[in-house]
Design a protein around this motif. Structure first.
Motif, PDB file in Angstrom:
ATOM      1  N   LYS A 154     -41.084 -96.783  14.934  1.00  0.00           N
ATOM      2  CA  LYS A 154     -41.449 -95.353  14.883  1.00  0.00           C
ATOM      3  C   LYS A 154     -42.953 -95.430  15.337  1.00  0.00           C
ATOM      4  CE  LYS A 154     -37.748 -93.455  13.373  1.00  0.00           C
ATOM      5  NZ  LYS A 154     -37.092 -94.607  12.829  1.00  0.00           N
ATOM      6  N   ASP A 165     -38.235 -88.886  19.150  1.00  0.00           N
ATOM      7  CA  ASP A 165     -38.350 -90.491  18.207  1.00  0.00           C
ATOM      8  C   ASP A 165     -37.357 -91.023  17.791  1.00  0.00           C
ATOM      9  OD1 ASP A 165     -41.266 -90.775  18.402  1.00  0.00           O
ATOM     10  OD2 ASP A 165     -41.787 -89.359  16.907  1.00  0.00           O
ATOM     11  N   ASN A 166     -36.156 -90.481  17.977  1.00  0.00           N
ATOM     12  CA  ASN A 166     -34.831 -91.029  17.466  1.00  0.00           C
ATOM     13  C   ASN A 166     -33.906 -91.024  18.491  1.00  0.00           C
ATOM     14  OD1 ASN A 166     -35.915 -91.068  14.606  1.00  0.00           O
ATOM     15  ND2 ASN A 166     -35.701 -88.847  14.409  1.00  0.00           N
TER      16      ASN A 166
END
Length: 415
Positions: free
Chosen positions: A90, A225-226
């Protein structure tokens, strides 16, 4: 010494005479040696050229550069089904490690994403390698510019729509006009061109000539972000002289704590040292080299049998002459060296032709392709040495049989 020089001269004369008087037979025999030398040296030259190209392309990267991501560059003991469950690194982990890590020269963040098209007015360049990275990337990879600059920390953190393009992209979109300050379209939005990279040429994998660098936070804002279709990586460039095992242990400890992994749980990430990747590539190149030589050896073997065959025929045809030479006082070793030198000379001629073909082919391919094929002095030396070795091996038995002929029987046979 003078005797052997004269012997070498006579052997060369016999070899040339064999070429002139039995052109087809001799050329067919030499063809095997020529193909054998060509095959082996062509393989060695191609692999060496590839090795040199890879080394040149990767020379800007430090061997101690570390890539932290959910994949391993090499084999792993962890089952594939478990590796597929590992999370992406991340951006928050990048920020945390940037502040927490010690003995770090540079630390950057990159996202691997799909290729896109870049447009400028009526022109479009397709299949562009989009490289979203943080501002530290220029110092990690050592990018060189033809004009302009890389984006700074402020532009990177805010995700400003600025772009640095490769040399080929700049020429395709702008021809000879000035690209800096122009707006191109990517992801349906306008990006301002702030830099153009120097011409790099083809490389292992993607070339920066066909790449475009944009702030990583722009892509994060676009995809989140995912996103499972993206692969994120944190790049570490440690200080010189750092103990790599201790440095890797520090990364492991800090990231495990940040992710809340308990004792006994395996690391759900991989720490890949660039030097290990280079070792993997070198192993592949060595395997290619050995495999190519092994396959080429068989054509070389056929060439040796061909030369041995022509030497046995030559002994049979010159049996009467051998008898006369012996009756006049020629020693056995004189006859042996005479035929042995002749076999070596024939093989050297075949080897020279094979090397010449490789040399011409390397010039042709270098001019046609964006890749430099090099026939090194070392490979020429190997080719010449192999030609002599094959000459010795294929000529020794015929030479021994000629040297052991009884002079009286040899003369009688030729009558």
């Amino acid at each position: 010494m003078l005797v052997y020089l004269r012997l070498l001269k006579e052997s060369f004369g016999f070899a040339m005479n064999a070429l002139r008087s039995n052109k087809l037979r001799t050329l067919l025999s030499l063809l095997g040696v020529t193909i054998g030398i060509f095959s082996i040296i062509a393989v060695l030259a191609a692999v060496d050229s590839l090795d040199r190209k890879i080394s040149k392309e990767l020379s800007s990267l430090d061997k101690n550069t570390i890539y932290l991501l959910k994949f391993s560059f090499g084999p792993s003991d962890i089952p594939q089904w478990k590796r597929e469950q590992f999370p992406n690194v991340k951006y928050t982990e990048y920020v945390y490690l940037k502040n927490a890590m010690t003995h770090t020269k540079q630390l950057g963040y990159q996202i691997f994403t799909k290729r896109e098209s870049i447009k400028y007015e009526s022109k479009t360049v397709s299949d562009v390698n989009i490289v979203p990275v943080s501002y530290e990337f220029i110092d990690i990879q050592g990018l060189e510019f033809e004009k302009g600059r890389f984006y700074n920390e402020s532009e990177a953190n805010s995700g400003t729509p600025v772009i640095v393009i490769g040399n080929d992209i700049a020429k395709s979109l702008f021809d000879e006009s000035e690209p800096l300050g122009k707006n191109v379209r990517l992801y349906g939005q306008r990006f301002t061109v702030i830099g153009v990279l120097k011409k790099e040429g083809s490389s292992l994998g993607d070339s920066n000539d066909t790449a475009a660098f944009i702030p990583v936070n722009f892509v994060r804002r676009l995809y989140g972000d995912n996103n499972p279709n993206l692969t994120n990586v944190i790049i570490f460039k440690p200080e010189n002289g750092v103990d790599m095992e201790e440095y890797k242990s520090e990364i492991t400890q800090k990231l495990r704590n940040f992710r809340g992994l308990k004792a006994g749980e395996i690391d759900n990430f991989f720490i890949n040292v660039f030097g290990g990747f280079l070792d993997l590539i070198n192993g592949i190149i060595s395997s290619l080299r050995l495999g190519g030589i092994f396959i080429s050896f068989f054509s070389f073997l056929v060439g040796g049998f061909g030369v041995a065959n022509i030497m046995f025929v030559s002994v049979k045809e010159r049996t009467n002459l051998i008898g006369i030479q012996k009756s006049l006082g020629a020693k056995n070793r004189f006859i042996l060296f005479q035929f042995l030198f002749e076999a070596i000379i024939l093989c050297v001629i075949g080897g020279t032709i094979g090397l010449s073909i490789v040399w011409l082919l390397s010039i042709l391919l270098t001019s046609l392709l964006d890749f430099e094929f090099v026939l090194s002095f070392w490979n020429i030396l190997i080719g010449s040495g192999l030609s002599i070795i094959v000459g010795v091996i294929s000529g020794i038995l015929p030479a021994i049989s000629a040297s052991k002929l009884d002079p009286v029987e040899a003369i009688r046979t030729g009558m």
